[in-house]
Structure formats: structure tokens, C-alpha cells
Design a protein around this motif. Structure first.
Motif, PDB file in Angstrom:
ATOM      1  N   GLU A 178       4.678 -23.146   9.113  1.00  0.00           N
ATOM      2  CA  GLU A 178       3.756 -23.030   7.976  1.00  0.00           C
ATOM      3  C   GLU A 178       2.569 -22.142   8.328  1.00  0.00           C
ATOM      4  N   ASP A 179       2.041 -22.309   9.547  1.00  0.00           N
ATOM      5  CA  ASP A 179       0.931 -21.460   9.973  1.00  0.00           C
ATOM      6  C   ASP A 179       1.353 -20.001  10.022  1.00  0.00           C
ATOM      7  N   LEU A 180       2.537 -19.735  10.548  1.00  0.00           N
ATOM      8  CA  LEU A 180       3.028 -18.361  10.630  1.00  0.00           C
ATOM      9  C   LEU A 180       3.124 -17.738   9.249  1.00  0.00           C
ATOM     10  N   ARG A 181       3.570 -18.510   8.278  1.00  0.00           N
ATOM     11  CA  ARG A 181       3.671 -17.993   6.907  1.00  0.00           C
ATOM     12  C   ARG A 181       2.295 -17.584   6.382  1.00  0.00           C
ATOM     13  N   LYS A 182       1.282 -18.389   6.696  1.00  0.00           N
ATOM     14  CA  LYS A 182      -0.081 -18.068   6.259  1.00  0.00           C
ATOM     15  C   LYS A 182      -0.546 -16.740   6.854  1.00  0.00           C
ATOM     16  N   TYR A 183      -0.298 -16.568   8.134  1.00  0.00           N
ATOM     17  CA  TYR A 183      -0.770 -15.365   8.815  1.00  0.00           C
ATOM     18  C   TYR A 183      -0.034 -14.124   8.323  1.00  0.00           C
ATOM     19  N   VAL A 184       1.267 -14.267   8.081  1.00  0.00           N
ATOM     20  CA  VAL A 184       2.042 -13.142   7.542  1.00  0.00           C
ATOM     21  C   VAL A 184       1.569 -12.808   6.132  1.00  0.00           C
ATOM     22  N   ALA A 185       1.255 -13.841   5.343  1.00  0.00           N
ATOM     23  CA  ALA A 185       0.760 -13.615   3.983  1.00  0.00           C
ATOM     24  C   ALA A 185      -0.556 -12.838   4.003  1.00  0.00           C
ATOM     25  N   GLU A 186      -1.444 -13.170   4.944  1.00  0.00           N
ATOM     26  CA  GLU A 186      -2.707 -12.448   5.055  1.00  0.00           C
ATOM     27  C   GLU A 186      -2.483 -11.002   5.489  1.00  0.00           C
ATOM     28  N   PHE A 187      -1.529 -10.791   6.379  1.00  0.00           N
ATOM     29  CA  PHE A 187      -1.172  -9.434   6.798  1.00  0.00           C
ATOM     30  C   PHE A 187      -0.693  -8.625   5.593  1.00  0.00           C
ATOM     31  N   ILE A 188       0.237  -9.176   4.825  1.00  0.00           N
ATOM     32  CA  ILE A 188       0.803  -8.459   3.674  1.00  0.00           C
ATOM     33  C   ILE A 188      -0.271  -8.191   2.625  1.00  0.00           C
ATOM     34  N   GLY A 189      -1.114  -9.183   2.359  1.00  0.00           N
ATOM     35  CA  GLY A 189      -2.158  -9.010   1.354  1.00  0.00           C
ATOM     36  C   GLY A 189      -3.140  -7.923   1.721  1.00  0.00           C
ATOM     37  N   THR A 190      -3.582  -7.902   2.986  1.00  0.00           N
ATOM     38  CA  THR A 190      -4.557  -6.893   3.410  1.00  0.00           C
ATOM     39  C   THR A 190      -3.911  -5.517   3.504  1.00  0.00           C
ATOM     40  N   PHE A 191      -2.658  -5.481   3.933  1.00  0.00           N
ATOM     41  CA  PHE A 191      -1.889  -4.233   3.930  1.00  0.00           C
ATOM     42  C   PHE A 191      -1.869  -3.625   2.526  1.00  0.00           C
ATOM     43  N   THR A 192      -1.575  -4.463   1.530  1.00  0.00           N
ATOM     44  CA  THR A 192      -1.498  -3.987   0.143  1.00  0.00           C
ATOM     45  C   THR A 192      -2.855  -3.531  -0.359  1.00  0.00           C
ATOM     46  N   LEU A 193      -3.904  -4.277   0.004  1.00  0.00           N
ATOM     47  CA  LEU A 193      -5.257  -3.920  -0.438  1.00  0.00           C
ATOM     48  C   LEU A 193      -5.649  -2.528   0.053  1.00  0.00           C
ATOM     49  N   VAL A 194      -5.409  -2.259   1.334  1.00  0.00           N
ATOM     50  CA  VAL A 194      -5.775  -0.958   1.896  1.00  0.00           C
ATOM     51  C   VAL A 194      -4.868   0.142   1.355  1.00  0.00           C
ATOM     52  N   LEU A 195      -3.579  -0.136   1.290  1.00  0.00           N
ATOM     53  CA  LEU A 195      -2.640   0.879   0.803  1.00  0.00           C
ATOM     54  C   LEU A 195      -2.983   1.313  -0.615  1.00  0.00           C
ATOM     55  N   VAL A 196      -3.154   0.358  -1.502  1.00  0.00           N
ATOM     56  CA  VAL A 196      -3.392   0.682  -2.913  1.00  0.00           C
ATOM     57  C   VAL A 196      -4.847   1.077  -3.157  1.00  0.00           C
ATOM     58  N   GLY A 197      -5.799   0.298  -2.622  1.00  0.00           N
ATOM     59  CA  GLY A 197      -7.211   0.575  -2.874  1.00  0.00           C
ATOM     60  C   GLY A 197      -7.674   1.867  -2.237  1.00  0.00           C
ATOM     61  N   CYS A 198      -7.480   1.982  -0.931  1.00  0.00           N
ATOM     62  CA  CYS A 198      -7.914   3.203  -0.241  1.00  0.00           C
ATOM     63  C   CYS A 198      -7.063   4.394  -0.650  1.00  0.00           C
ATOM     64  N   GLY A 199      -5.784   4.146  -0.923  1.00  0.00           N
ATOM     65  CA  GLY A 199      -4.927   5.230  -1.393  1.00  0.00           C
ATOM     66  C   GLY A 199      -5.395   5.786  -2.723  1.00  0.00           C
ATOM     67  N   THR A 200      -5.827   4.909  -3.619  1.00  0.00           N
ATOM     68  CA  THR A 200      -6.359   5.357  -4.907  1.00  0.00           C
ATOM     69  C   THR A 200      -7.645   6.146  -4.719  1.00  0.00           C
ATOM     70  N   ALA A 201      -8.488   5.687  -3.783  1.00  0.00           N
ATOM     71  CA  ALA A 201      -9.722   6.424  -3.490  1.00  0.00           C
ATOM     72  C   ALA A 201      -9.409   7.832  -3.003  1.00  0.00           C
ATOM     73  N   MET A 202      -8.353   7.979  -2.215  1.00  0.00           N
ATOM     74  CA  MET A 202      -7.964   9.291  -1.716  1.00  0.00           C
ATOM     75  C   MET A 202      -7.435  10.179  -2.837  1.00  0.00           C
ATOM     76  N   VAL A 203      -6.614   9.598  -3.695  1.00  0.00           N
ATOM     77  CA  VAL A 203      -6.007  10.378  -4.784  1.00  0.00           C
ATOM     78  C   VAL A 203      -7.056  10.849  -5.781  1.00  0.00           C
ATOM     79  N   THR A 204      -7.967   9.947  -6.158  1.00  0.00           N
ATOM     80  CA  THR A 204      -8.985  10.303  -7.147  1.00  0.00           C
ATOM     81  C   THR A 204     -10.149  11.060  -6.531  1.00  0.00           C
TER      82      THR A 204
END
Length: 244
Positions: A2-28
Motif C-alpha cells: 500500500e505504501d509503494l502504491r502511494k509513492y508511485v502515485a505521487e511520482f506519476i502525479g508530479t511527472f504529469t504536472l511538470v510534463l503538462v504544466g511546464c510543457g505548456t509554458a514552453m509551447v506558449t
């Protein structure tokens, strides 16, 4: 497990935040209000999506400052805080790494930073460094002003999160939407000043891979959000009448 799932979820969430958020900042290029709004909503909408995706698994912090606020509020253990921090930072590095690979292979966007032309055709003003990393050029490179901006914006953001997720008050199923729009709100002011961090992992990942000038003020975007989150946690305890 269960703990591992939490940590992987945080990894995926932050990965998505940077990919989409910072990627949009770069594009615009964060140029003008259309760029500001698009980037602000990109970051906010990621939070909305991830809140309903991994929120029931890890709480969807995807931000070490939020995790610190939860730690001080007694909502998580010291062990979880540190492993969340590591997971979030690795996720941010992975997101920034994928952005660098994508834009290096298939784009003409300048990875050294995004710019906005100053009035009267004067020297361009650099709003963010490479890979959407944060900077202080919107504040004439004044680290003190940057700290104030990041402390205050993180304070507001984390205060909203602590309030809307307080189990003693029933806010229904709209918490993710409220938190997402709170992130949009702080971005609307912060983008033109610091690029808006309010999230140490979001700043660390792009800065480490961009290197150079992006690293010179990175400490501001670590210290400021952590300080703002700590103040928010203490303030919310007082406002809500929490003990301990």
C-alpha cells in the motif's frame, strides 16, 4: 504494498504536472495574457485530473510543500513525508527529462528560456528559464521579492488545501476542483513575477536538467514554498481551532 502504491502515485502525479504544466509554458512562451491563462489552467487542470485519479491512493499532494503542510497538521508521518518528497522530485525530474527529449528532437523552441518583449522595443524580459523552470527576472532578479511572492502564494494555496480537505467539515466531492482552481488563481499573479513555483519539486526537476542560470535562484523556490506551507499549516490550526 500500500505504501509503494502511494509513492508511485505521487511520482506519476508530479511527472504529469511538470510534463503538462511546464510543457505548456514552453509551447506558449508565457507571452501575454493568453499565454498566462493557458499555462495557469494547464497546471490547475492537472491537479483536478490527478485529484480524482490518485487522490484516493496518496492524497494527490504531488508537491512537497503540500506534504509539509500535511505533516505539520498531523495528517502524515515523517517517514511518508520524506519518501513523498523523493517520489515527487523524481517524478518532476522524469517529466522535465521527457520534455527535454521531446523538444530537443522535434521542436525549434529555445530550451534556454522563454521571453516577453519589453515595451518600446527594449531588451526582452526573461520570464522563465529552460524547461519551464522558475526565475526572478520578473522581479529584476530580486531574491527577497521572489521569496515574498513564493511564501505568500504558497501560503494561500496550501491554506485552501487544508481547509477543503479538513475531515471535520463536509465539502462534498468538489475538493479537487477547488484545489485546481486555487492553483490557477495563484498562477495568474505569480507567472509574471517568478513563473510561479509554490512547489519545490516542480522547480527542482526542470532546473536541474536546464542547468546554468536556472540553478542560480533555485533555493528561492525551495525555501519560499516550504516556508509558506509551514505558515499555512500553523495558521489553519489556529483558524480551525485545532489542538497540537
Amino acid at each position: 504494498m500500500e505504501d509503494l502504491r502511494k509513492y508511485v502515485a505521487e511520482f506519476i502525479g508530479t511527472f504529469t504536472l511538470v510534463l503538462v504544466g511546464c510543457g505548456t509554458a514552453m509551447v506558449t512562451g508565457c507571452h501575454g495574457w493568453d499565454g498566462y491563462l493557458t499555462t495557469a489552467f494547464a497546471f490547475g487542470l492537472v491537479i483536478v485530473g490527478m485529484a480524482y485519479c490518485v487522490g484516493n491512493i496518496s492524497g494527490c499532494h504531488i508537491n512537497p510543500a503540500v506534504s509539509l503542510g500535511c505533516l505539520i497538521s498531523g495528517k502524515m508521518s515523517v517517514k511518508d513525508f520524506f519518501i513523498y518528497f523523493v517520489s515527487q522530485t523524481l517524478g518532476a525530474l522524469a517529466g522535465a527529462g521527457l520534455l527535454k527529449a521531446i523538444f530537443t528532437m522535434g521542436s525549434k523552441i529555445d530550451l534556454t528560456g522563454t521571453y516577453e518583449e519589453a515595451e518600446g522595443g527594449k531588451k526582452a524580459v526573461q520570464l522563465t528559464w529552460g524547461l519551464g523552470s522558475n526565475g526572478l527576472s520578473g522581479l529584476n532578479n530580486n531574491a527577497g521579492a521572489g521569496l515574498i511572492v513564493e511564501i505568500v502564494l504558497t501560503f494561500i494555496f496550501v491554506l485552501v488545501i487544508l481547509g477543503v480537505t479538513d475531515a471535520d467539515f463536509k465539502h462534498g466531492s468538489f475538493g479537487g476542483v477547488v484545489i485546481g482552481f486555487a492553483l490557477v488563481m495563484v498562477h495568474l499573479l505569480g507567472i509574471g513575477l517568478t513563473g510561479t513555483s509554490v512547489n519545490p519539486a516542480r522547480s527542482i526537476g526542470p532546473a536541474l536538467l536546464a542547468g546554468g542560470a536556472a540553478l542560480s535562484s533555485l533555493w528561492v523556490f525551495i525555501v519560499g514554498p516550504f516556508a509558506g506551507a509551514a505558515l499555512a499549516a500553523v495558521c489553519y490550526k489556529f483558524l480551525a481551532g485545532k489542538k497540537g
